[in-house]
Write an enzyme that holds these catalytic residues in place. Structure first.
Site, mmCIF file in Angstrom:
data_model
loop_
_atom_site.group_PDB
_atom_site.id
_atom_site.type_symbol
_atom_site.label_atom_id
_atom_site.label_comp_id
_atom_site.label_asym_id
_atom_site.label_seq_id
_atom_site.Cartn_x
_atom_site.Cartn_y
_atom_site.Cartn_z
ATOM 1 N N HIS A 279 -0.134 -13.849 0.158
ATOM 2 C CA HIS A 279 0.877 -13.719 -0.890
ATOM 3 C C HIS A 279 2.015 -14.703 -0.599
ATOM 4 O O HIS A 279 2.751 -14.549 0.387
ATOM 5 C CB HIS A 279 1.407 -12.278 -0.894
ATOM 6 C CG HIS A 279 2.510 -12.035 -1.857
ATOM 7 N ND1 HIS A 279 2.394 -12.288 -3.201
ATOM 8 C CD2 HIS A 279 3.769 -11.559 -1.678
ATOM 9 C CE1 HIS A 279 3.530 -11.968 -3.802
ATOM 10 N NE2 HIS A 279 4.378 -11.531 -2.905
ATOM 11 N N TYR A 310 8.728 -12.300 -8.732
ATOM 12 C CA TYR A 310 9.858 -11.424 -8.454
ATOM 13 C C TYR A 310 10.912 -12.191 -7.667
ATOM 14 O O TYR A 310 10.611 -13.197 -7.014
ATOM 15 C CB TYR A 310 9.426 -10.151 -7.718
ATOM 16 C CG TYR A 310 8.794 -10.364 -6.361
ATOM 17 C CD1 TYR A 310 9.574 -10.528 -5.219
ATOM 18 C CD2 TYR A 310 7.406 -10.391 -6.214
ATOM 19 C CE1 TYR A 310 8.988 -10.707 -3.970
ATOM 20 C CE2 TYR A 310 6.816 -10.577 -4.979
ATOM 21 C CZ TYR A 310 7.613 -10.735 -3.855
ATOM 22 O OH TYR A 310 7.038 -10.922 -2.626
ATOM 23 N N ASP A 591 -11.743 22.509 -9.765
ATOM 24 C CA ASP A 591 -12.045 23.390 -10.887
ATOM 25 C C ASP A 591 -13.492 23.135 -11.224
ATOM 26 O O ASP A 591 -13.893 21.991 -11.414
ATOM 27 C CB ASP A 591 -11.044 23.064 -11.990
ATOM 28 C CG ASP A 591 -11.612 22.919 -13.359
ATOM 29 O OD1 ASP A 591 -11.549 23.885 -14.102
ATOM 30 O OD2 ASP A 591 -12.077 21.822 -13.693
HETATM 31 P P1 FAD Z 1 2.446 -3.444 9.351
HETATM 32 O O1 FAD Z 1 3.843 -3.761 9.090
HETATM 33 O O2 FAD Z 1 1.472 -4.556 9.304
HETATM 34 O O3 FAD Z 1 2.384 -2.701 10.727
HETATM 35 C C1 FAD Z 1 1.152 -2.395 11.342
HETATM 36 C C2 FAD Z 1 1.381 -2.469 12.839
HETATM 37 O O4 FAD Z 1 0.185 -1.997 13.453
HETATM 38 C C3 FAD Z 1 1.617 -3.874 13.351
HETATM 39 O O5 FAD Z 1 2.846 -3.946 14.001
HETATM 40 C C4 FAD Z 1 0.448 -4.108 14.279
HETATM 41 O O6 FAD Z 1 0.822 -4.831 15.423
HETATM 42 C C5 FAD Z 1 0.034 -2.708 14.659
HETATM 43 N N1 FAD Z 1 -1.367 -2.626 15.066
HETATM 44 C C6 FAD Z 1 -2.443 -3.053 14.404
HETATM 45 N N2 FAD Z 1 -3.559 -2.825 15.103
HETATM 46 C C7 FAD Z 1 -3.180 -2.231 16.266
HETATM 47 C C8 FAD Z 1 -3.871 -1.750 17.396
HETATM 48 N N3 FAD Z 1 -5.199 -1.849 17.519
HETATM 49 N N4 FAD Z 1 -3.159 -1.200 18.402
HETATM 50 C C9 FAD Z 1 -1.801 -1.090 18.317
HETATM 51 N N5 FAD Z 1 -1.107 -1.556 17.263
HETATM 52 C C10 FAD Z 1 -1.780 -2.099 16.233
HETATM 53 N N6 FAD Z 1 6.279 -4.262 -0.011
HETATM 54 C C11 FAD Z 1 7.290 -3.749 -0.721
HETATM 55 O O7 FAD Z 1 7.362 -2.544 -0.889
HETATM 56 N N7 FAD Z 1 8.247 -4.540 -1.273
HETATM 57 C C12 FAD Z 1 8.226 -5.878 -1.117
HETATM 58 O O8 FAD Z 1 9.090 -6.577 -1.623
HETATM 59 C C13 FAD Z 1 7.153 -6.456 -0.414
HETATM 60 N N8 FAD Z 1 7.073 -7.785 -0.304
HETATM 61 C C14 FAD Z 1 6.107 -8.331 0.456
HETATM 62 C C15 FAD Z 1 6.101 -9.700 0.610
HETATM 63 C C16 FAD Z 1 5.164 -10.279 1.413
HETATM 64 C C17 FAD Z 1 5.169 -11.750 1.595
HETATM 65 C C18 FAD Z 1 4.188 -9.473 2.048
HETATM 66 C C19 FAD Z 1 3.152 -10.079 2.916
HETATM 67 C C20 FAD Z 1 4.181 -8.115 1.875
HETATM 68 C C21 FAD Z 1 5.131 -7.524 1.078
HETATM 69 N N9 FAD Z 1 5.163 -6.143 0.863
HETATM 70 C C22 FAD Z 1 6.183 -5.597 0.164
HETATM 71 C C23 FAD Z 1 4.115 -5.253 1.409
HETATM 72 C C24 FAD Z 1 4.594 -4.592 2.706
HETATM 73 O O9 FAD Z 1 5.157 -5.556 3.517
HETATM 74 C C25 FAD Z 1 3.464 -3.928 3.450
HETATM 75 O O10 FAD Z 1 2.668 -3.186 2.585
HETATM 76 C C26 FAD Z 1 4.007 -3.001 4.544
HETATM 77 O O11 FAD Z 1 4.924 -3.685 5.332
HETATM 78 C C27 FAD Z 1 2.881 -2.471 5.422
HETATM 79 O O12 FAD Z 1 3.451 -1.733 6.463
HETATM 80 P P2 FAD Z 1 2.553 -1.131 7.637
HETATM 81 O O13 FAD Z 1 3.442 -0.399 8.539
HETATM 82 O O14 FAD Z 1 1.407 -0.420 7.048
HETATM 83 O O15 FAD Z 1 1.879 -2.379 8.327
#
Ligand code: FAD
Length: 870
Positions: A279, A310, A591
Site C-alpha cells: 500500500h 486519503y 436458529d
Molecule cells: P503489526 O503491527 O504488524 O504487529 C504484529 C507484531 O507481531 C509485529 O511487531 C511482529 O514483529 C510480531 N510478530 C510476528 N510474528 C511473530 C513471532 N513469530 N513471534 C513474535 N512476534 C511476532 N489502519 C488504520 O486503521 N488507519 C490507517 O490510516 C492505516 N494506514 C495504513 C497505512 C499503511 C501504509 C499501512 C501499511 C497500513 C495502514 N493501516 C491503517 C493498517 C494498520 O497499520 C494495520 O492493520 C495494523 O497496524 C495491524 O496491527 P497488528 O498489531 O495486527 O500488526
C-alpha cells in the site's frame, strides 16, 4: 483534541516535484520517514521493549500474546482492565518500531462501516484510545468528499448507516468543507460526510501508552527479540509457546502477529485466510500555506474515495495514501527478513495518477516534494473483515488478525470480554475465525479475493453486488436444469443460487406490484414477483441444497441437543422442532430445525452461509467424553423445497405413501420414495405454504428434480429463486439469522418465545432468559409497513420517530415487497414502548424520510391455515 506537533529533525531529500525515479526505504527516504513520524515516541517504546537479547523469558504465563503491534497492545490493555494478570507479550523484533504494520500506519480512523459490528469496534476503539491515551489521539473529525452525483447519493446512504449504528454524522456543503480544510479545493464538490468524532492517532505512541497501562503493577510483561518458533499442543489444547528464549507454558495464546499470522496459524494446523498487500503512502515536504503550524494535526482527515485517496495533515505537511493501483499481493512466506519487513520499495508507477489527483484536490501540493514514500504492507482477507476468536483445531489458541488501527481498541475489548465472560457482548459473526467455508481458506481464493477487496476498498458497493470470480465453486446436482431455465445466479458461500429465472418472464401478468428504480432496482427483476405469485397460487420448486445439513447421532445425542436447544427436542421420532440455540447471555447463537430420525439420531438444518459457524459452535458444546457424532452432510445431501397449494398433488403422483394431511401432518418427517429415489420428506415450509422439503443423497438429485418437474407440469410447477423466497418469508414473518436474529437479541425480543420451553429443564442460556423474563424485554422485533407501497428499502436503514424524525429508534433488519399482501415491508427492533401496532415511524432512505406504521404480524396467513389445514 489536537495533537501538538512532534519534533522534526528533517533531512530533506531533494526529489523535485511530482514522482521521482525509484526510491525507497533502503535510501535516505526511510530514515527521513522514521524521523518525521515516529521519532518522538521511539525512545520510550525502546525502554518498554528492548530487553537484553539474552534475558530469559519467564517459563510460564497465563496468557501469551504474540505480537506487540497495536492489536497485541490493545488486547493486553483490555485483559488487564478485565482483571487478568500474568500476561506475557512477545515480539520478534528488537522494538516494534521497525517490524509490523503499526510502525508506519498514519493512523486515520474513519469509524463508519456498512457493518454494524465493524462500526461498533471502531467506536469502541475511539473510546479506548481517548480514555487510555488521550495524548496520542486527535479527535479532529473526518470528511468523505463527493465530487460525483453517485458518491453524493452514497454519502446519503452512509449517513443513514451512521444513524442506524449510533455514530454522530452530518452532510455538509462545500463552503463548510472549505472552512474545515482551507487548503483543499472544494468548488467542484457536492459536499461531504462529516463525522466529528473520527480521529487521527500516533500509532506507535498509542501502542506505547496501551502497553504502559497493561504493565502497571506488573499485570503484563513485554519481551522483545523473542520470536515464537513453535506452539506445543496436547489433545488439541494449548500447552506452551516455544521461543528463541525458551519454552513458555501457557493456558491461552493470543495470536496478534499481524502480517505473520498465517505462519503462526500453521503452527497449530490452521489456515488463516489473509495475505499481505502493498500500500503506497507518501508525505509531502513543508507546504507554504501551512508554514508556522504548531499542531501536528488540526484539519479533519479526508477521504476522496472516487480517486481512491486519503489525506491527513502532519504539521505543515500532508500524508497521502492511495489504493488506486493494481493490487500488489505478497506471499507471507516471502516477507523480507530484514530490519523493515513490513515496508517495501516505493513503486512510483503505482502512484503516478494518484499524485496528479492529489495535486488537483490540494493545489498547494504542486510546489512540494515528496520527502517520504514507501509501500507499506498490511493484511487483507477474502471478505475484508478481521479474523477473531478461538480456533477449533487448538483450544486456547485465539487469533486477532487483519485488524486495522481503527478497530484494534474495540477488538481488544471484545476479545477480553469474550475470554472473560465467554461472550464478546457484541455480535461478532462477521469477523469470527470460524466463518470460512473450506474453499475460502485456499491460497488461490485468498489471493483472488484479497486483491479484489483491496481494489474495492473505497468503491460504492451495492449490497447485492456479485463477485465475478472465483465463481461456480459449488453447484447443486440440478444446476444444469436451473441454468437451462435462465437462472440469474448469485453466489453465497461458494454456492451458485438462482435469484430468479429468465424463463418466468412469461408468467408476468402486470400484477406484480410497483416497479423499482435506482438503487433498489439493481440486481432485481419484476420476474421475482411473478415467481412469488406462482408459489402462492400453484406450486414452486426451490433449490435448497446450499443449506447446511448436520447429522447428530450417538447415545448422548438427545441429552446433548437438549442441553443446547431452547425448545423441546425430546419428541417422537418423525417430529420436526424449530428452535434456537443460545449463548450463556441468552443471545441467539443459531436458529435451526431439528428432525428426530431415530432414538439417537437427529437431522439439524441451518443456513447456508452460517454452516461453519454453527457447526464449530455446536461441536464445541459437546461435553468431554460424550458419545455424540456431528458430521456435516451438506455435500452428501441435496434437497428441493416443493411448496405451494398444489404441492401434494405433485408429490403424490410419485409417491405410494399417503401424503394426506392426516397421514403426513405439518411438522413431521417420513422416509419416502419419490419414484425410485429414496428421500426424506419434511412437511415444513419457509414460505408459508403447504409442501415438503425433499432430501436425497446428492447423486439422486438430478433425477429428483426432473421427476418433480415432469409430473408438476399440469399443476403449473414453477422454478422459484431466492428473490421470491425472501419476499415470501418476509410476508410470513419468518426471521432470518444474521438479519433479525443474532447474539445481540434474545428469543423473547425476536418473537420466538413460542419456540422456547423454559420448563423442559436446563439448557444453555436458560438462566439468562429467566432474568430477562423477570425484568421484561426492552425491545421488540416489529413488522413495519411503509405507507407508500412503491417505496422498498433494502435493510440497515434507520427507523426514526418524532415529527422531524429526530429520534432514532432502531434500524431495518430486513425489507422487501410483499407481492401477495401488496405492502412494502420492513422489520426492525423497536423499544418496547414504541412497538404498539399503529405507531407511526419514519424510515430514512437515501436522505429522505418515508412514513411507516407498526403492523400486526405476520401479514400473511397469521393462523397458519395454509400450513396446517390443507
Ligand atoms: P503489526 O503491527 O504488524 O504487529 C504484529 C507484531 O507481531 C509485529 O511487531 C511482529 O514483529 C510480531 N510478530 C510476528 N510474528 C511473530 C513471532 N513469530 N513471534 C513474535 N512476534 C511476532 N489502519 C488504520 O486503521 N488507519 C490507517 O490510516 C492505516 N494506514 C495504513 C497505512 C499503511 C501504509 C499501512 C501499511 C497500513 C495502514 N493501516 C491503517 C493498517 C494498520 O497499520 C494495520 O492493520 C495494523 O497496524 C495491524 O496491527 P497488528 O498489531 O495486527 O500488526
Amino acid at each position: 483534541m489536537l495533537l501538538s506537533q512532534p519534533g522534526r529533525g528533517l533531512s530533506s531529500t531533494a526529489l523535485g516535484t511530482g514522482i521521482p525515479g525509484r526510491t525507497g526505504i533502503a535510501g535516505s527516504d526511510h530514515s527521513t520517514w522514521l524521523v518525521i513520524g515516529l521519532a518522538p515516541t521511539l525512545v520510550s517504546v525502546t525502554s518498554l521493549l528492548s530487553q537484553p537479547a539474552d534475558r530469559p523469558a519467564p517459563s510460564q504465563a497465563r496468557v501469551v500474546i504474540i505480537g506487540a503491534g497495536i492489536v497485541g497492545c490493545s488486547v493486553a490493555y483490555w485483559l488487564t482492565r478485565k482483571g487478568w494478570r500474568d500476561i506475557l507479550v512477545l515480539d520478534q523484533g528488537p522494538v516494534f518500531r521497525n517490524l509490523g504494520s503499526t510502525s508506519h500506519a498514519p493512523g486515520l480512523m474513519f469509524q463508519h462501516n456498512n457493518s454494524k459490528t465493524v462500526c461498533q469496534l471502531a467506536m469502541w476503539s475511539v473510546d479506548t484510545y481517548l480514555r487510555a491515551t488521550p495524548g496520542t489521539t486527535a479527535q479532529v473529525g473526518s470528511l468523505e468528499i463527493a465530487h460525483t452525483a453517485e458518491r453524493w447519493q452514497e454519502l446519503k446512504r452512509k449517513l443513514g448507516n451512521t444513524k442506524s449504528w449510533g455514530l454522530g454524522a452530518e452532510l455538509v456543503g462545500p463552503v463548510e468543507v472549505q472552512r474545515m480544510v482551507p487548503v483543499m479545493r472544494t468548488d467542484d464538490l457536492y459536499g461531504a460526510l462529516h463525522v466529528p468524532s473520527d480521529c487521527a492517532v500516533r500509532s506507535v505512541a498509542l501502542c506505547e501508552s496501551l502497553a504502559g497501562h497493561a504493565q502497571a503493577d506488573g499485570a503484563a510483561k513485554f519481551y522483545a527479540g523473542a520470536p515464537v518458533t513453535g506452539i506445543e499442543l496436547k489433545d488439541r489444547q494449548i500447552r506452551a509457546v516455544l521461543t528463541d528464549r525458551g519454552r513458555v507454558a501457557a493456558e491461552v495464546v493470543v495470536c496478534a502477529a499481524g502480517l505473520w499470522g498465517p505462519i503462526l496459524g500453521r503452527m497449530v494446523g490452521v489456515e488463516l485466510p489473509m495475505t499481505p498487500v502493498q500500500h503506497p503512502y507518501v508525505e509531502t515536504s513543508s507546504l507554504a500555506p501551512l508554514r508556522g503550524e504548531t499542531y501536528e494535526i488540526r484539519h479533519p482527515i479526508v477521504r476522496d474515495q472516487d480517486n481512491d485517496l486519503y489525506f491527513r495533515q502532519r504539521g505543515d505537511r500532508y500524508g497521502i495514501g492511495s489504493y488506486r493501483h493494481d493490487p500488489l499481493v505478497v506471499s507471507v512466506d516471502d516477507l523480507p527478513r530484514n530490519d523493515h519487513p513490513a515496508v517495501l520499495w516505493f513503486t512510483p508507477e503505482h502512484f503516478r495518477q494518484s499524485w496528479t489527483d492529489a495535486v488537483g484536490r490540494f493545489p498547494c501540493f504542486a510546489a512540494a516534494d515528496l520527502t517520504t514514500k514507501f509501500n507499506g504492507l498490511f493484511s487483507f482477507t477474502p471478505d475484508g473483515n478481521a479474523i477473531l476468536g478461538e480456533v477449533p483445531e487448538a483450544r486456547g489458541f485465539w487469533v486477532a488478525e487483519a485488524v486495522w488501527v481503527t478497530h484494534a481498541g474495540g477488538v481488544g475489548r471484545a476479545l477480553a470480554e469474550w475470554l472473560t465472560e465467554g461472550d464478546a457482548g457484541v455480535d461478532l459473526r462477521e469477523v469470527d475465525v470460524n466463518r470460512f467455508h473450506p474453499h475460502q481458506v485456499s491460497p488461490a481464493y485468498v489471493k483472488a479475493r484479497a486483491q479484489r477487496q483491496y481494489v474495492e476498498v473505497y468503491d460504492i458497493i451495492h449490497p447485492r453486488q456479485q463477485m465475478e470470480s472465483p465463481r461456480s465453486l459449488r453447484t447443486s446436482p440440478y444446476h444444469c436444469r436451473l441454468r437451462d431455465l435462465g437462472a440469474v445466479f448469485f453466489e453465497a458461500a461458494g454456492w451458485e443460487r438462482a435469484e430468479w429465472f429468465g424463463v418466468n418472464e412469461s408468467l408476468r401478468n402486470g400484477d406484480e406490484g410497483p416497479g423499482r428504480s435506482g438503487w433498489t432496482a439493481r440486481y432485481w427483476s419484476p420476474i421475482i414477483g411473478a415467481e412469488h405469485q406462482a408459489a402462492r397460487a400453484r406450486v414452486g420448486m426451490f433449490d435448497l441444497t446450499p443449506f447446511t445439513k448436520i447429522d447428530v447421532s450417538g447415545p448422548a445425542a438427545l441429552d446433548y441437543l437438549q442441553s443446547i436447544a431452547s425448545n423441546q427436542v425430546d419428541r417422537p421420532i418423525g417430529r420436526i422442532t424449530y428452535t434456537s440455540m443460545l449463548t450463556a447471555r441468552g443471545g441467539i447463537k443459531c436458529d435451526l430445525t431439528i428432525t428426530r430420525l431415530g432414538p439417537e439420531r437427529f437431522q439439524v438444518v441451518t443456513g447456508a452461509g452460517t454452516g461453519p459457524l454453527d457447526l464449530s459452535w455446536m461441536r464445541r458444546q459437546v461435553p468431554a467424553g460424550a458419545a455424540v457424532n456431528i458430521p456435516d452432510l451438506t455435500s452428501a445431501r441435496c434437497f428441493v423445497g416443493l411448496w405451494g397449494p398444489r404441492a401434494r398433488d405433485v408429490l403424490q403422483l410419485l409417491c405410494e405413501q399417503d401424503l394426506s394431511n392426516r397421514a403426513f401432518p405439518y411438522l413431521t418427517a417420513q422416509q419416502i420414495h419419490v419414484g425410485s429415489i429414496p428421500a426424506l420428506a419434511l412437511r415444513i415450509s419457509y414460505v408459508g405454504e403447504l409442501g415438503w422439503e425433499v432430501y436425497t443423497p446428492t447423486e439422486y438429485g438430478l433425477q429428483l428434480w426432473d421427476s418433480l418437474w415432469e409430473v408438476g407440469q399440469p399443476f403449473g410447477v414453477t422454478a422459484v429463486g431466492s428473490g421470491a423466497f425472501d419476499s415470501l418469508r418476509l410476508e410470513k414473518g419468518y426471521r432470518l439469522w444474521g438479519s433479525e436474529l443474532h447474539t445481540e437479541y434474545h428469543p423473547f425480543e425476536a418473537g420466538l418465545g413460542f419456540a422456547v420451553r423454559m420448563g423442559k429443564g436446563e439448557f444453555l442460556g436458560r438462566a439468562a432468559l429467566e432474568a430477562i423474563v423477570a425484568r421484561g424485554p426492552k425491545l421488540k422485533l416489529c413488522c413495519l409497513t411503509l405507507d407508500d407501497p412503491a417505496v422498498v428499502v433494502m435493510g440497515k436503514e434507520p427507523i426514526l420517530a418524532g415529527e422531524q424524525g429526530e429520534r432514532v429508534l432502531g434500524y431495518v433488519t430486513s425489507a422487501n415487497y410483499g407481492y401477495t399482501v401488496g405492502r412494502s415491508i420492513a422489520y426492525g427492533y423497536l423499544p418496547i414502548e414504541s412497538a404498539n401496532e399503529g405507531t407511526r415511524v419514519w424510515v430514512y432512505f437515501f436522505g429522505e424520510r418515508h412514513s411507516a406504521r407498526v403492523s400486526g404480524e405476520p401479514l400473511y396467513d397469521p393462523e397458519n391455515a395454509r400450513l396446517r389445514d390443507l
